[in-house]
Each structure stands twice: as C-alpha cells, then as structure tokens.
Scaffold this active site. Structure first.
Site, mmCIF file in Angstrom:
data_model
loop_
_atom_site.group_PDB
_atom_site.id
_atom_site.type_symbol
_atom_site.label_atom_id
_atom_site.label_comp_id
_atom_site.label_asym_id
_atom_site.label_seq_id
_atom_site.Cartn_x
_atom_site.Cartn_y
_atom_site.Cartn_z
ATOM 1 N N GLU A 178 27.501 50.581 -50.579
ATOM 2 C CA GLU A 178 26.295 50.425 -49.758
ATOM 3 C C GLU A 178 26.139 48.969 -49.313
ATOM 4 O O GLU A 178 25.040 48.389 -49.378
ATOM 5 C CB GLU A 178 25.061 50.899 -50.532
ATOM 6 C CG GLU A 178 25.084 52.398 -50.820
ATOM 7 C CD GLU A 178 23.854 52.871 -51.580
ATOM 8 O OE1 GLU A 178 23.315 52.083 -52.393
ATOM 9 O OE2 GLU A 178 23.435 54.010 -51.365
ATOM 10 N N GLU A 258 26.372 60.503 -51.497
ATOM 11 C CA GLU A 258 25.325 60.521 -52.519
ATOM 12 C C GLU A 258 24.212 61.453 -52.048
ATOM 13 O O GLU A 258 23.298 61.031 -51.338
ATOM 14 C CB GLU A 258 24.756 59.125 -52.787
ATOM 15 C CG GLU A 258 25.682 58.173 -53.508
ATOM 16 C CD GLU A 258 24.982 56.880 -53.905
ATOM 17 O OE1 GLU A 258 23.746 56.790 -53.748
ATOM 18 O OE2 GLU A 258 25.676 55.952 -54.361
#
Length: 623
Positions: A178, A258
């Site tokens: 991320e 995710e």
C-alpha cells in the site's frame, strides 16, 4: 529437517515431469497456472501471530473451507530484531510454515515488504533503523536502502526455492505494501525494490502491488512491471473499485488483495464487526465476476509480547475473522464455505473442530518486592547509563517494553508542583513515583501535565512504557522514551540514570518464581498503586488446553505465563477483557507460573481468572 526432505523429493518429481508455470494472461484477463486459467480464493494468515504448534491446524481449516491459497506477510523486525542478527527458528521458521501450507495443498501469496503495515509494530520495520536519526523510511534514502538490501539478501534466497515455478507453492510476491498511502511517493525506491526482487527471484516471478481504492494511492503505489491490484471491503462499490484497477491495469486478472472480513480493534472502542451477510454477498459477487480474492483476515491471531502496532491497538487481532483468535471456525467461515462451493469443488470431509478449551478457575497472586528499588539488579544487570538529558529507547538500544528514568528533586516541593512534558515528549506513557510513592501518569498527546510533591534530593522514578510504534502513515519514525526534557515548576530535570529493563529475559529465566525462597513474607492484601509485579502459580490438572485470562478490576499492564509474554491488558479501557493463552504454553504435569506487571493499580483481591471463552467486546471507562 522434515521440510528439506519433502522439498527435495517434491522438486525432483516436478523436474522429471513437466515444467511448472504461473503467469498473467493479459489477453484473457486471468492468471495461468501450468498454462490453464486459474482463479485464486485466498485468506490471510500471519504466522507471527499464531504459535507454531497450531500452524497446521489453522491451515487445514482454511483448506477445508475451500481456499486454494493463503496470503502471508513476512515481518522484517520479527526476524532481524538486532541489526545483522537473524532468527528463522521456532515460531519464526518461515520455511516450515511454507512447507506445512504446501503439504496441506495451499498455494502462497507472499508479502515480504519490507514494510507490511498489518497493525504490526512499526509496520514490520525494525526499530534499530531509527538509530540513524535523519533516516527517511520507505524511500530511496541511502541508509534505508542499504538496510533493505542487506535484509533481502538474506530473506529472498530462502524464498526462491519455494516459488511455484521452482517446485514450491509461492505463486506471486508483493512489492512493498500500500505504498500509495505513504507521503513519499518515491518511484526510485520502488524501482530499487523491483530490481532486488528480480535479481533474487528471477524474471518469471509474478510481482504485484496492492493499494487502496483511490486514484492517488494507485498512482503513487504502482510501477510499470509490477501488476497493480486493489483492496476494499464490504461497503465499497465493487464495479467502481475494479474500474479503478482497470485504469492502471487495462488487461489482466481482477484482484482484490485485501477483502476485509472484519476490522481491527482500538483500546476504548467497541469490538469491530462486519456482518456475515455482507461478507458472503460481496464475496459471491466478486467471484461471479471472475475476480481473484484474498480475504483479510481469515485468521487474525494475537499480538503477543510487544508486537501490536501504534499505541492504541489491542492485544487481540481477532479481527472478527472467519477463524477466531483461537483458531475456531465461526458462522462466518461456514457461510464463506457455502459461497465457495458455488465456484469450485471443496475438499470432502468434516471441518476440523475447535481446539478444546478449559476454565482453570481463579488464581490468587502475591506482590513481589518494590518494583523500583529491590529489582533493578535483576532487571537491569548492566546498571544505568548516566546522561545529563534523557535518552530515547533507540539511543539506549532497547527497542521494546519498558525503561526506567531516575533523577532527584532539585528543591523542596511542599505544594503540588506541575511536572510538564512541554513538547509532547513522553512516548508513550510515563508512570511517576517519588521515593517509591506513585504520583501519577504522563501520557503522549493526552496527559502532558501532572503534579508532584516531595523534598529536595528525593528520588524521582519514571517508568516509561513503549505502547507500540506507529505502523501506518507519515509518522512511522516513532521514537520511544523521553524524547525531550521534562520541566518541574521552573526547573529542567537533568542528571538522569537510565535503566534498560530486561523484564522478559528475567522472567524467561524463571524469575521471580525461582527467587521466591528469598522473598519477603506475604504482604497483606490491600489496594496498591503504581507499577508493581505480582506472581502466582496454578497446579497442573493433566490438561494443557487453550484458556482465556481475565484480570477483573486490574487496570493496565503486561502478563507472562511460563515465561511467555501474552501481551498487554487494559480492561479499564476495553473492549478486550481477556487474553488468549495457547494450550501448548501450559504444563499438564508441572506448576504453571503467572507473572503480572500492573502499571497503575491492582485490586485488593489480587485474583485472576482463567475462563473457557474470550471476552473481546466489553467497553467500560474510556478515560
């Protein structure tokens, strides 16, 4: 090792048959496994949050749910706690975990960082990096890149034999984590990582990135040559999220790296929940679209010891996941299995049952000698470091736990006098005593002033607790201890004696139970304030089953069972009221030792309770 024999035999078989492959089919928008279209249905599991004894149990439950892959973080600081000192044994035996997954029939999506977030201490980055005071983490900073390169030179050669294309079970490897959410947006850093991964893992390995569902995050987190994936939960418009992925990857498989089955808990909040109905519905919709989905988390586990990230994450990482913190199947798991059945055959046979639990009942503890005075020779055998001004944990090369700062009152204080941390320099909580009498608390961001009384020359003891380093965002350079001067009235406190406290080492070595013959007679039970240690035992009963420890009316602190640090408790803040105690930690035929470090105030009854079920959702006083 068992895995070495298995791996060698398996690789030999593969080499004699056909060459294995895993790749991206950009024409048909899918993955190819051995040249056949492939869709993964995966779940996240963190080996660092689960005792090794239970790895096989958890993986088998994931396999029996219908998953064909697991997603795994590698926390750098879990393996290189001190610079250049590596640990891949016991609960840190990554290759053993990969082998168990392989034996179970599960592929692996590996996320080796170097940064992982994961609500883990400093996002997986080792705190010793902060010994370089001007280091810019997650960037092309030369000191940082050198440390990363050294780490990957150790880690990635261990990983290479486990790649699917080499006969193992790792189908893809994530680069960073991320990164688009980080302020630096440093493409040179990402290129350096890409070069390292290619050098150690080869040109045929599928490398990918994962970023949040915004244009900014996808812009800064992606790089040509790394397949861009997205992450989002149940409240996101699926079509819009995958349209955003398509803007950065016009062709190739849809991937939600995710998909949030639950959420994390903070001290003082309610226990987070995501409904089974939402998870099942959105999972089914994504699989219908042909998307590849990883469920984060499938089992969360526990932040044992000091591994929680930030300073307000609870010890349990239950996450409201399909497998509970203790690895037990939930209704959410069964509903997910029913969804998966619609898209692929799942293994025949019953789901493995929950591990047995036992309520061992009440145990009464007794107070160990005065924490500040009598114990320093045991907890800090090297003695203090003397410094005119305070030193941080990092300067003292103690990265976790607790340190003691000691000085004296510079003058008489007959009236309550403010002790101030003017620059918010207490990281994270400071427990202040004068001549062994608890005076109060300073706390980062929220309690920067307290009053002190005493006489000139009185000993001032300040026990500082590191509550866990920030794991996300721009403030991950999170130094601990007293970062700036404390001011008492008009005086700057100086001339410190600073003690690194190896509480874990002492308790692992058997203390304080091994020294009980030399201890003082039992003290009468009464309310006790400030930091103190308590100890007790409970007899064996022939069982070593999982249990849950409740510290009713205790305030805040740390617990060890048979030398293992279970983590932090804070029932006064909530929501978590019990600590998970893995059964293999307990002895079925020898007394079991309990040690409690209570930081603020123990109850007069000094009892703790072992239960057969957790309590994770009780919020009381938020002060």
């Amino acid at each position: 090792k068992e895995w070495l024999f298995t791996k060698t035999r398996f690789s030999s078989f593969i080499s004699k048959s056909r060459k294995r492959s895993f790749s991206i089919d950009y024409k048909n928008n899918c993955f190819l496994k051995d040249d056949q279209p492939f869709q993964y249905i995966s779940g996240s599991i963190h080996y660092s949050r689960i005792p090794q004894y239970y790895w096989k149990d958890r993986l088998l439950k994931m396999y029996m749910t219908g998953l064909n892959a697991v997603q795994v973080y590698v926390p750098w600081n879990f393996h290189e706690g001190a610079q250049g000192v590596y640990n891949f044994t016991g609960d840190r035996d990554l290759e053993h975990f990969l082998n168990l997954a392989n034996q179970t029939g599960l592929l692996v999506i590996l996320r080796p960082g170097p940064y992982i977030c994961a609500e883990w201490e400093m996002g997986g980055l080792p705190a010793w990096l902060l010994q370089k005071p001007n280091i810019i983490l997650r960037s092309a900073d030369t000191d940082y890149l050198q440390a990363v390169s050294n780490w990957f030179a150790v880690l990635l050669p261990k990983i290479k034999p486990w790649l699917y294309i080499n006969g193992g079970n790792i189908i893809s490897v994530q680069v960073e984590n991320e990164y688009g959410s980080y302020y630096a947006c440093d493409y040179n850093y990402m290129r350096h990582l890409q070069t390292l991964f290619r050098f150690f893992l080869g040109e045929d390995t599928v490398l990918f990135t994962t970023d949040g569902n915004t244009d900014k995050e996808m812009t800064c987190g992606t790089l040509e040559g790394l397949y861009a994936t997205v992450d989002f939960g149940t409240d996101t418009n699926i079509s819009e999220a995958f349209k955003r992925q398509r803007r950065f990857e016009p062709r190739g498989p849809l991937v939600n790296s995710e998909f949030y089955t639950g959420w994390l808990d903070h001290w003082g909040d309610q226990h987070a929940r995501v409904t089974t109905e939402k998870v099942s519905k959105v999972l089914g919709e994504m699989l219908t679209m042909g998307a590849n989905v990883n469920m984060y988390m499938f089992e969360g586990g526990t932040n044992f010891g000091y591994w929680n990230g930030k300073d307000n994450f609870v010890t349990s990482y239950d996450y409201d996941a399909p497998l509970s913190e203790a690895g037990d199947p939930t209704e959410k798991l069964l509903a997910i299995r029913d969804v998966i059945k619609q898209f692929r055959d799942i293994p025949a046979g019953p789901m493995p049952p929950a591990t047995p639990k036992f309520a061992y009942g009440f145990v009464t503890l007794k107070k160990v000698k005065s924490f500040f005075y009598a114990l320093l020779s045991t907890l800090s055998p090297m003695g203090p470091v003397q410094s005119h001004y305070p030193l941080t944990f990092e300067e003292m090369k103690q990265y976790y736990g607790y340190m003691l700062y000691r000085t004296t009152l510079p003058r008489d204080l007959s009236e309550p006098t403010p002790l101030i941390s003017p620059l918010n320099g207490v990281h994270d909580r400071a427990y202040v005593s004068v001549n062994g009498v608890y005076q109060g608390l300073l706390q980062r961001d929220t309690a920067l002033v307290m009053n002190v009384t005493g006489h000139q020359g009185d000993t001032v003891d300040i026990l500082v607790e590191n509550m866990g380093r920030v794991n996300f965002g721009s403030k991950i350079n999170d130094y601990k201890g007293l970062l700036s001067n404390l001011i008492l009235g008009k005086d700057v406190l100086t001339d410190w004696k600073i003690y690194s406290l190896d509480i874990d080492g002492a308790i692992t070595g058997g203390w304080p139970h091994s020294a009980r013959k030399q201890s003082n007679p039992p003290m009468k039970k009464e309310l006790s304030f400030g930091p103190n240690l308590y100890m007790g035992t409970f007899p064996p009963n022939g069982l070593s089953w999982d249990t849950f420890l409740k510290l009713n009316e205790w305030t805040k602190g740390q617990v060890w069972i048979n030398g293992m640090n279970l983590g932090r408790y804070w029932p006064a803040r909530g929501p978590q009221q019990t600590l998970y105690v893995p059964g293999p930690l307990l002895s079925s035929n020898q007394p079991n030792n309990i040690t409690v470090l209570e930081l603020e105030g123990a109850p007069a009854h000094l009892r703790v309770l072992f239960m057969d079920r957790p309590q994770l959702n009780a919020t009381t006083d938020k002060s």
